[in-house]
Motif scaffolding. Structure first.
Motif, PDB file in Angstrom:
ATOM      1  N   HIS A 226       0.669  -1.193  -0.046  1.00  0.00           N
ATOM      2  CA  HIS A 226       0.069   0.111  -0.141  1.00  0.00           C
ATOM      3  C   HIS A 226       0.897   1.414   0.023  1.00  0.00           C
ATOM      4  CE1 HIS A 226      -2.827  -3.017   0.882  1.00  0.00           C
ATOM      5  NE2 HIS A 226      -3.834  -2.201   0.699  1.00  0.00           N
ATOM      6  N   ASP A 227       2.122   1.216   0.403  1.00  0.00           N
ATOM      7  CA  ASP A 227       2.877   2.224   0.610  1.00  0.00           C
ATOM      8  C   ASP A 227       3.603   2.471  -0.818  1.00  0.00           C
ATOM      9  OD1 ASP A 227       2.427   2.737   3.112  1.00  0.00           O
ATOM     10  OD2 ASP A 227       4.499   1.626   3.765  1.00  0.00           O
ATOM     11  N   MET A 228       4.011   1.115  -1.281  1.00  0.00           N
ATOM     12  CA  MET A 228       4.641   1.298  -2.940  1.00  0.00           C
ATOM     13  C   MET A 228       3.709   1.874  -3.983  1.00  0.00           C
ATOM     14  SD  MET A 228       4.840  -0.716  -5.826  1.00  0.00           S
ATOM     15  CE  MET A 228       4.589  -2.365  -5.618  1.00  0.00           C
ATOM     16  N   LEU A 229       2.549   1.354  -3.667  1.00  0.00           N
ATOM     17  CA  LEU A 229       1.487   1.999  -4.669  1.00  0.00           C
ATOM     18  C   LEU A 229       0.813   3.241  -4.489  1.00  0.00           C
ATOM     19  CD1 LEU A 229      -0.445  -1.433  -5.229  1.00  0.00           C
ATOM     20  CD2 LEU A 229       1.115  -0.369  -6.679  1.00  0.00           C
ATOM     21  N   GLY A 230       1.221   3.933  -3.287  1.00  0.00           N
ATOM     22  CA  GLY A 230       0.760   5.172  -3.159  1.00  0.00           C
ATOM     23  C   GLY A 230      -0.718   5.248  -2.468  1.00  0.00           C
ATOM     24  N   ILE A 231      -1.445   4.052  -2.092  1.00  0.00           N
ATOM     25  CA  ILE A 231      -2.521   4.150  -1.495  1.00  0.00           C
ATOM     26  C   ILE A 231      -2.549   4.735  -0.275  1.00  0.00           C
ATOM     27  CG2 ILE A 231      -4.556   2.643  -0.434  1.00  0.00           C
ATOM     28  CD1 ILE A 231      -3.649   0.707  -2.731  1.00  0.00           C
ATOM     29  N   THR A 232      -1.300   4.551   0.514  1.00  0.00           N
ATOM     30  CA  THR A 232      -1.025   5.408   1.782  1.00  0.00           C
ATOM     31  C   THR A 232      -0.497   6.507   1.088  1.00  0.00           C
ATOM     32  OG1 THR A 232       0.753   4.082   2.192  1.00  0.00           O
ATOM     33  CG2 THR A 232      -1.185   3.424   3.450  1.00  0.00           C
ATOM     34  N   HIS A 233      -0.682   7.735   1.825  1.00  0.00           N
ATOM     35  CA  HIS A 233      -0.052   8.932   1.435  1.00  0.00           C
ATOM     36  C   HIS A 233       0.551   9.791   2.584  1.00  0.00           C
ATOM     37  CE1 HIS A 233      -3.927  10.531   2.254  1.00  0.00           C
ATOM     38  NE2 HIS A 233      -3.649  11.739   2.079  1.00  0.00           N
ATOM     39  N   GLU A 234       0.072   9.347   3.951  1.00  0.00           N
ATOM     40  CA  GLU A 234       0.773  10.262   5.040  1.00  0.00           C
ATOM     41  C   GLU A 234       2.036   9.839   5.567  1.00  0.00           C
ATOM     42  OE1 GLU A 234      -1.806   8.144   5.470  1.00  0.00           O
ATOM     43  OE2 GLU A 234      -3.676   9.167   5.561  1.00  0.00           O
ATOM     44  N   PHE A 235       2.613   8.336   5.059  1.00  0.00           N
ATOM     45  CA  PHE A 235       3.807   7.846   5.271  1.00  0.00           C
ATOM     46  C   PHE A 235       4.633   7.918   4.418  1.00  0.00           C
ATOM     47  CE2 PHE A 235       6.056   3.841   5.681  1.00  0.00           C
ATOM     48  CZ  PHE A 235       6.821   3.934   6.908  1.00  0.00           C
ATOM     49  N   SER A 236       5.985   8.795   4.752  1.00  0.00           N
ATOM     50  CA  SER A 236       6.884   8.917   3.672  1.00  0.00           C
ATOM     51  C   SER A 236       8.295   8.845   4.272  1.00  0.00           C
ATOM     52  CB  SER A 236       6.769  10.564   2.834  1.00  0.00           C
ATOM     53  OG  SER A 236       5.655  10.584   2.457  1.00  0.00           O
ATOM     54  N   LEU A 240      11.312   4.724   1.320  1.00  0.00           N
ATOM     55  CA  LEU A 240      10.112   4.423   0.668  1.00  0.00           C
ATOM     56  C   LEU A 240      10.103   5.035  -0.823  1.00  0.00           C
ATOM     57  CD1 LEU A 240       7.224   3.088  -0.014  1.00  0.00           C
ATOM     58  CD2 LEU A 240       6.223   5.229   1.083  1.00  0.00           C
ATOM     59  N   ARG A 241      10.086   4.295  -2.015  1.00  0.00           N
ATOM     60  CA  ARG A 241       9.757   4.711  -3.411  1.00  0.00           C
ATOM     61  C   ARG A 241       8.506   4.206  -3.776  1.00  0.00           C
ATOM     62  NH1 ARG A 241      13.863   2.892  -8.341  1.00  0.00           N
ATOM     63  NH2 ARG A 241      15.377   4.065  -6.832  1.00  0.00           N
ATOM     64  N   ARG A 242       7.598   5.325  -4.100  1.00  0.00           N
ATOM     65  CA  ARG A 242       6.331   5.191  -4.497  1.00  0.00           C
ATOM     66  C   ARG A 242       6.313   4.971  -6.060  1.00  0.00           C
ATOM     67  NH1 ARG A 242       4.719   8.611  -0.028  1.00  0.00           N
ATOM     68  NH2 ARG A 242       3.356   7.294   1.228  1.00  0.00           N
ATOM     69  N   TYR A 243       5.722   3.792  -6.393  1.00  0.00           N
ATOM     70  CA  TYR A 243       5.649   3.683  -7.811  1.00  0.00           C
ATOM     71  C   TYR A 243       4.337   3.900  -8.629  1.00  0.00           C
ATOM     72  CZ  TYR A 243      10.034   0.957  -7.663  1.00  0.00           C
ATOM     73  OH  TYR A 243      11.271   0.684  -7.516  1.00  0.00           O
ATOM     74  N   MET A 244       3.291   4.433  -7.883  1.00  0.00           N
ATOM     75  CA  MET A 244       2.387   4.762  -8.193  1.00  0.00           C
ATOM     76  C   MET A 244       1.586   5.843  -7.292  1.00  0.00           C
ATOM     77  SD  MET A 244       0.158   1.705  -9.945  1.00  0.00           S
ATOM     78  CE  MET A 244      -0.824   2.786 -11.026  1.00  0.00           C
ATOM     79  N   ASN A 245       0.723   6.365  -7.720  1.00  0.00           N
ATOM     80  CA  ASN A 245      -0.136   7.426  -6.522  1.00  0.00           C
ATOM     81  C   ASN A 245      -1.760   6.905  -6.816  1.00  0.00           C
ATOM     82  OD1 ASN A 245      -0.601   9.326  -4.919  1.00  0.00           O
ATOM     83  ND2 ASN A 245      -0.273  11.142  -6.282  1.00  0.00           N
ATOM     84  N   LEU A 246      -1.960   5.924  -6.147  1.00  0.00           N
ATOM     85  CA  LEU A 246      -3.169   5.653  -6.367  1.00  0.00           C
ATOM     86  C   LEU A 246      -4.032   6.083  -5.427  1.00  0.00           C
ATOM     87  CD1 LEU A 246      -3.046   1.496  -6.802  1.00  0.00           C
ATOM     88  CD2 LEU A 246      -3.582   3.281  -8.477  1.00  0.00           C
ATOM     89  N   TYR A 247      -3.825   6.595  -4.108  1.00  0.00           N
ATOM     90  CA  TYR A 247      -4.573   7.488  -3.626  1.00  0.00           C
ATOM     91  C   TYR A 247      -5.322   8.624  -4.324  1.00  0.00           C
ATOM     92  CZ  TYR A 247      -6.596  10.559   0.276  1.00  0.00           C
ATOM     93  OH  TYR A 247      -7.264  11.251   1.108  1.00  0.00           O
ATOM     94  N   ASP A 248      -4.665   9.376  -4.838  1.00  0.00           N
ATOM     95  CA  ASP A 248      -5.165  10.513  -5.945  1.00  0.00           C
ATOM     96  C   ASP A 248      -6.065   9.897  -7.087  1.00  0.00           C
ATOM     97  OD1 ASP A 248      -4.099  12.229  -4.043  1.00  0.00           O
ATOM     98  OD2 ASP A 248      -2.482  12.754  -5.698  1.00  0.00           O
ATOM     99  N   ASP A 249      -5.640   8.771  -7.747  1.00  0.00           N
ATOM    100  CA  ASP A 249      -6.239   8.165  -8.858  1.00  0.00           C
ATOM    101  C   ASP A 249      -7.568   7.662  -8.314  1.00  0.00           C
ATOM    102  OD1 ASP A 249      -3.887   8.732 -10.385  1.00  0.00           O
ATOM    103  OD2 ASP A 249      -3.251   6.986 -10.638  1.00  0.00           O
ATOM    104  N   ILE A 250      -7.696   6.925  -7.229  1.00  0.00           N
ATOM    105  CA  ILE A 250      -8.784   6.162  -6.732  1.00  0.00           C
ATOM    106  C   ILE A 250      -9.701   7.306  -6.077  1.00  0.00           C
ATOM    107  CG2 ILE A 250      -9.664   4.593  -5.035  1.00  0.00           C
ATOM    108  CD1 ILE A 250      -7.094   2.979  -5.259  1.00  0.00           C
ATOM    109  N   LYS A 251      -9.163   8.385  -5.780  1.00  0.00           N
ATOM    110  CA  LYS A 251      -9.984   9.495  -5.066  1.00  0.00           C
ATOM    111  C   LYS A 251     -10.698  10.287  -6.312  1.00  0.00           C
ATOM    112  CE  LYS A 251      -9.973  13.537  -2.062  1.00  0.00           C
ATOM    113  NZ  LYS A 251      -9.864  14.658  -3.179  1.00  0.00           N
TER     114      LYS A 251
END
Length: 273
Positions: A226-236, A240-251
């Motif tokens: 969930h960190d790698m996919l950017g589903i969580t976004h408060e934890f940085s 950690l390397r984020r390979y996607m930003n799914l939080y913004d995409d799903i929202k």
């Protein structure tokens, strides 16, 4: 050679991981807690799926990993095992299911293996869990160790800062890694320790060393999915390397869906019977 034999050979086992270390091939590992995500990362070719007690944070919303129960870990593990055909599935023993009681550690491990169909268990700690590791191994259950930052001990440390920066703690970690390897662990996770120290441990012990915030000199890497996919976004954290930003995409997708429903655009005439 039959296709059954061919697919069997592709399965990742503890022995395969040892061979990967020997060849210098890096090991990839991610967490998963449910059937759908596990199926995707297994199809992508991940080597190890960790059913982590981080499910306590990312799936249940707790502040720490401590509240999750053995029953809940078994539920998540069984969901993952049903999805996976290639990867090695390792399950965290949750807080309170093994500490200070090797008989309970054995019973917890047997429940995980029998009720979920997983391939191995993971536990945190060094010399203090040696007896538990050896007892679990008597039942033929493979054990992965975990040193450095051990989240189940957060209240003892009081912080999630980098561990083993001081010489005394670094030396103890090196000794503990040797103890875990000699006790029969098939691999060790090193979390949030100096890269130079982690590289030394990987060079000294014969079993694979998987890092999370432990630099590039180890035998493999693990991240929380969930960190790698950017589903969580408060934890940085730095590691950690984020390979996607799914939080913004799903929202954004959810906002579009809400808008289409409200405006009566969805469903259109092609989307009904």
């Amino acid at each position: 050679m039959s296709s059954a034999q061919s697919s069997e050979e592709k399965k990742i086992t503890t022995h395969v991981l040892q061979e990967m270390k020997r060849r210098g091939e890096k090991i990839s590992m991610l967490t998963a807690y449910d059937y759908s995500m596990a199926r995707i990362i297994d199809a992508a070719g991940i080597d190890v799926v960790l059913v982590g007690d981080s499910a306590s944070n990312v799936m249940a919303g707790y502040e720490t990993t401590l509240p999750i129960t053995l029953n809940e870990m078994i539920y998540h593990a069984a969901s993952v095992v049903r999805a996976v055909s290639r990867a090695l599935v390792v399950v965290d023993l949750p807080f309170g299911s093994y500490q200070g009681n090797s008989k309970e550690a054995l019973n917890s491990s047997i429940r995980i293996m029998k009720e979920s169909g997983a391939h191995a268990v993971k536990l945190e700690g060094g010399r203090e869990v040696k007896e538990s590791i050896e007892r679990i191994l008597t039942a033929g259950v493979p054990v992965m160790g975990h040193l450095g930052l051990t989240p189940q001990s957060i209240y003892k440390f009081g912080t999630y800062v980098v561990r083993a920066k001081e010489d005394t703690e670094a030396q103890r970690l090196i000794e503990d890694a040797h103890i875990l390897a000699e006790s029969g662990c098939f691999a060790i996770v090193l979390e949030k320790i100096p890269a130079q120290l982690a590289a030394r441990v990987a060079a000294e012990v014969k079993i694979p060393i998987i890092g999370i915030g432990a630099g590039a000199g180890v035998d493999g890497q693990v991240l929380v999915l969930h960190d790698m996919l950017g589903i969580t976004h408060e934890f940085s954290p730095r590691f950690l390397r984020r390979y996607m930003n799914l939080y913004d995409d799903i929202k954004a997708a959810t906002e579009r869906y809400i808008s289409d429903v409200k405006s009566k655009d969805f469903p259109n005439k092609h989307e009904q019977y």
